[in-house]
Enzyme design. Sequence first.
Site, PDB file in Angstrom:
ATOM      1  N   HIS A 124       1.100  -1.274  -0.014  1.00  0.00           N
ATOM      2  CA  HIS A 124      -0.184  -0.058  -0.017  1.00  0.00           C
ATOM      3  C   HIS A 124       0.862   1.397   0.027  1.00  0.00           C
ATOM      4  O   HIS A 124       1.780   1.195   0.725  1.00  0.00           O
ATOM      5  CB  HIS A 124      -0.887  -0.057   1.082  1.00  0.00           C
ATOM      6  CG  HIS A 124      -0.037  -0.142   2.460  1.00  0.00           C
ATOM      7  ND1 HIS A 124       0.361  -1.158   2.980  1.00  0.00           N
ATOM      8  CD2 HIS A 124       0.309   0.751   3.432  1.00  0.00           C
ATOM      9  CE1 HIS A 124       1.027  -0.902   4.378  1.00  0.00           C
ATOM     10  NE2 HIS A 124       0.546   0.450   4.461  1.00  0.00           N
TER      11      HIS A 124
HETATM   12  P1  B4P Z   1       1.751   1.249   7.314  1.00  0.00           P
HETATM   13  O1  B4P Z   1       2.603   1.585   6.282  1.00  0.00           O
HETATM   14  O2  B4P Z   1       1.726  -0.222   7.457  1.00  0.00           O
HETATM   15  O3  B4P Z   1       2.156   1.980   8.795  1.00  0.00           O
HETATM   16  P2  B4P Z   1       2.028   3.193   9.379  1.00  0.00           P
HETATM   17  O4  B4P Z   1       1.762   4.297   8.011  1.00  0.00           O
HETATM   18  O5  B4P Z   1       3.093   3.739  10.229  1.00  0.00           O
HETATM   19  O6  B4P Z   1       0.618   3.374  10.345  1.00  0.00           O
HETATM   20  P3  B4P Z   1       0.558   2.336  11.368  1.00  0.00           P
HETATM   21  O7  B4P Z   1      -0.417   1.403  11.137  1.00  0.00           O
HETATM   22  O8  B4P Z   1       1.949   1.795  11.934  1.00  0.00           O
HETATM   23  O9  B4P Z   1      -0.097   3.299  12.452  1.00  0.00           O
HETATM   24  P4  B4P Z   1       0.693   4.457  13.822  1.00  0.00           P
HETATM   25  O10 B4P Z   1      -0.313   3.940  14.777  1.00  0.00           O
HETATM   26  O11 B4P Z   1       1.767   4.466  13.564  1.00  0.00           O
HETATM   27  O12 B4P Z   1       0.400   1.829   6.957  1.00  0.00           O
HETATM   28  C1  B4P Z   1      -0.849   1.369   7.279  1.00  0.00           C
HETATM   29  C2  B4P Z   1      -1.769   2.051   6.967  1.00  0.00           C
HETATM   30  O13 B4P Z   1      -2.987   1.501   6.834  1.00  0.00           O
HETATM   31  C3  B4P Z   1      -1.736   3.278   8.070  1.00  0.00           C
HETATM   32  O14 B4P Z   1      -2.269   4.342   7.572  1.00  0.00           O
HETATM   33  C4  B4P Z   1      -2.928   2.787   8.979  1.00  0.00           C
HETATM   34  O15 B4P Z   1      -3.629   3.661   9.772  1.00  0.00           O
HETATM   35  C5  B4P Z   1      -3.927   1.893   7.889  1.00  0.00           C
HETATM   36  N1  B4P Z   1      -5.087   1.009   8.072  1.00  0.00           N
HETATM   37  C6  B4P Z   1      -4.825   0.135   9.341  1.00  0.00           C
HETATM   38  N2  B4P Z   1      -5.706  -0.967   9.030  1.00  0.00           N
HETATM   39  C7  B4P Z   1      -6.782  -0.391   8.421  1.00  0.00           C
HETATM   40  C8  B4P Z   1      -8.000  -0.916   7.943  1.00  0.00           C
HETATM   41  N3  B4P Z   1      -8.614  -1.942   8.642  1.00  0.00           N
HETATM   42  N4  B4P Z   1      -8.587  -0.360   7.079  1.00  0.00           N
HETATM   43  C9  B4P Z   1      -8.111   0.972   6.250  1.00  0.00           C
HETATM   44  N5  B4P Z   1      -6.835   1.346   6.856  1.00  0.00           N
HETATM   45  C10 B4P Z   1      -6.255   0.675   7.773  1.00  0.00           C
HETATM   46  O16 B4P Z   1      -0.137   5.622  13.123  1.00  0.00           O
HETATM   47  C11 B4P Z   1      -1.458   5.998  13.349  1.00  0.00           C
HETATM   48  C12 B4P Z   1      -1.882   6.888  11.911  1.00  0.00           C
HETATM   49  O17 B4P Z   1      -1.165   7.935  11.945  1.00  0.00           O
HETATM   50  C13 B4P Z   1      -1.441   6.146  10.640  1.00  0.00           C
HETATM   51  O18 B4P Z   1      -2.414   6.533   9.703  1.00  0.00           O
HETATM   52  C14 B4P Z   1      -0.127   6.890  10.200  1.00  0.00           C
HETATM   53  O19 B4P Z   1       0.141   6.613   8.934  1.00  0.00           O
HETATM   54  C15 B4P Z   1      -0.428   8.347  10.777  1.00  0.00           C
HETATM   55  N6  B4P Z   1       0.682   9.083  11.156  1.00  0.00           N
HETATM   56  C16 B4P Z   1       1.924   8.670  11.572  1.00  0.00           C
HETATM   57  N7  B4P Z   1       2.778   9.630  11.630  1.00  0.00           N
HETATM   58  C17 B4P Z   1       2.055  10.694  11.231  1.00  0.00           C
HETATM   59  C18 B4P Z   1       2.560  12.187  11.214  1.00  0.00           C
HETATM   60  N8  B4P Z   1       3.488  12.551  11.625  1.00  0.00           N
HETATM   61  N9  B4P Z   1       1.460  12.881  10.753  1.00  0.00           N
HETATM   62  C19 B4P Z   1       0.496  12.640  10.602  1.00  0.00           C
HETATM   63  N10 B4P Z   1      -0.010  11.255  10.440  1.00  0.00           N
HETATM   64  C20 B4P Z   1       0.903  10.394  10.971  1.00  0.00           C
END
Ligand code: B4P
Length: 340
Positions: free
Chosen positions: A170
């Site tokens: 993704h």
């Molecule tokens: P990954 O590439 O796997 O990981 P990530 O962006 O680091 O997010 P993570 O899941 O580790 O979440 P975190 O608590 O660190 O991306 C997976 C993506 O899929 C994420 O966007 C996730 O939210 C989303 N997702 C998971 N399950 C899902 C589902 N069932 N259906 C649809 N989407 C789904 O961080 C929480 C959130 O904050 C994440 O969205 C992250 O991208 C965002 N974030 C982190 N740093 C940020 C920043 N500095 N500013 C703004 N947003 C930030």
Amino acid sequence: MATKKAIAQIVGRVPEVYDNAVAGGSVFYFPSTVETHAEAGTEFEIRLCPALLKKPILPTPHFESDQPPSEHRPAHKDPFAPPFDPSLVVGELQDEEIEADHVFLLNKFSVVAHHFLMVTKEYESQSAPLTPGDLTHAYMTLVAARNAGKPMFAFYNCGDRSGASQPHKHLQFLPLSPEGAPIERLARIHVVEDISKPFSIQALPYANYVLRLPPTTSSQTRGELADTLVFAYLALLDLVVSAARHQPAERQELAPGPPSYNVLLTLEHIHLIPRAQETHTLKGTGEKLSINSLGFAGMLLVKCDEEMQAVKSAGVCSILQDVGMLPVNIPSTTLNESDE
Ligand code: B4P
């Protein structure tokens, strides 16, 4: 062109699908505040989001497998495989010309409104390199967003040390101000003599490789755009592999196996940043801070005031250096000479 129109429609639908999904409870919105922190000639953003403390932390999966997670982790449903929650679906793209099929989904855990994902329709691993189709659709999405007056950038957390938490391939799209992410601002002011050669932002104490993209023209075909993006991506990927090979022995031990790296894509640049480890242990709190591509865009995320203070006292660059790789000497025939 049908694909261009389809992407414009997808980008145009995001706000309405998002509002409905938040109202219906299928997207969780986590409010946050942003502080800036000056270092290395830019203003890093540190986002404080206490509400995320309630979000369960999933263990980092291993992305090596080419099989969908249900095949080797039966307890884990792949959220990026059908059947999708219809309230999260923004659109689909089927593109025979560049052999790419993608589904656009809202991010279920939204810190920034309108954050969405482009997932491969068939399962592909999050440790796989981006394909011409991935790069082209991502870039066209950025063009459509700019044309709609809603600038954004794309990122890809590749491999199990990159901060990714889902193993199905993704890319993510995050709206931002026209000034761009803090690291993109540094890339923009870099004087590039030969646009065909990558450069590094020397003010940053970790290996980072950037290639400036030529401006697109309205007569450009998808195939031509794909060629430009693939040339840039592969040139940067070579440097990522080279950086990993030339790390001191103790850092190579941290990063065995296939490379993990972060990709930032804007209309002007592609950035690739090789990764040694996923998390940095904060001295102030002992907490492990997971860093993803957004960290390397200059946008960090913390979940409490103590973490905010610990990040500021450690210094953002030192945290990024710890989870990234040390800069290595690259021959000037490969890399633009430094202008700093
Ligand atoms: P990954 O590439 O796997 O990981 P990530 O962006 O680091 O997010 P993570 O899941 O580790 O979440 P975190 O608590 O660190 O991306 C997976 C993506 O899929 C994420 O966007 C996730 O939210 C989303 N997702 C998971 N399950 C899902 C589902 N069932 N259906 C649809 N989407 C789904 O961080 C929480 C959130 O904050 C994440 O969205 C992250 O991208 C965002 N974030 C982190 N740093 C940020 C920043 N500095 N500013 C703004 N947003 C930030």
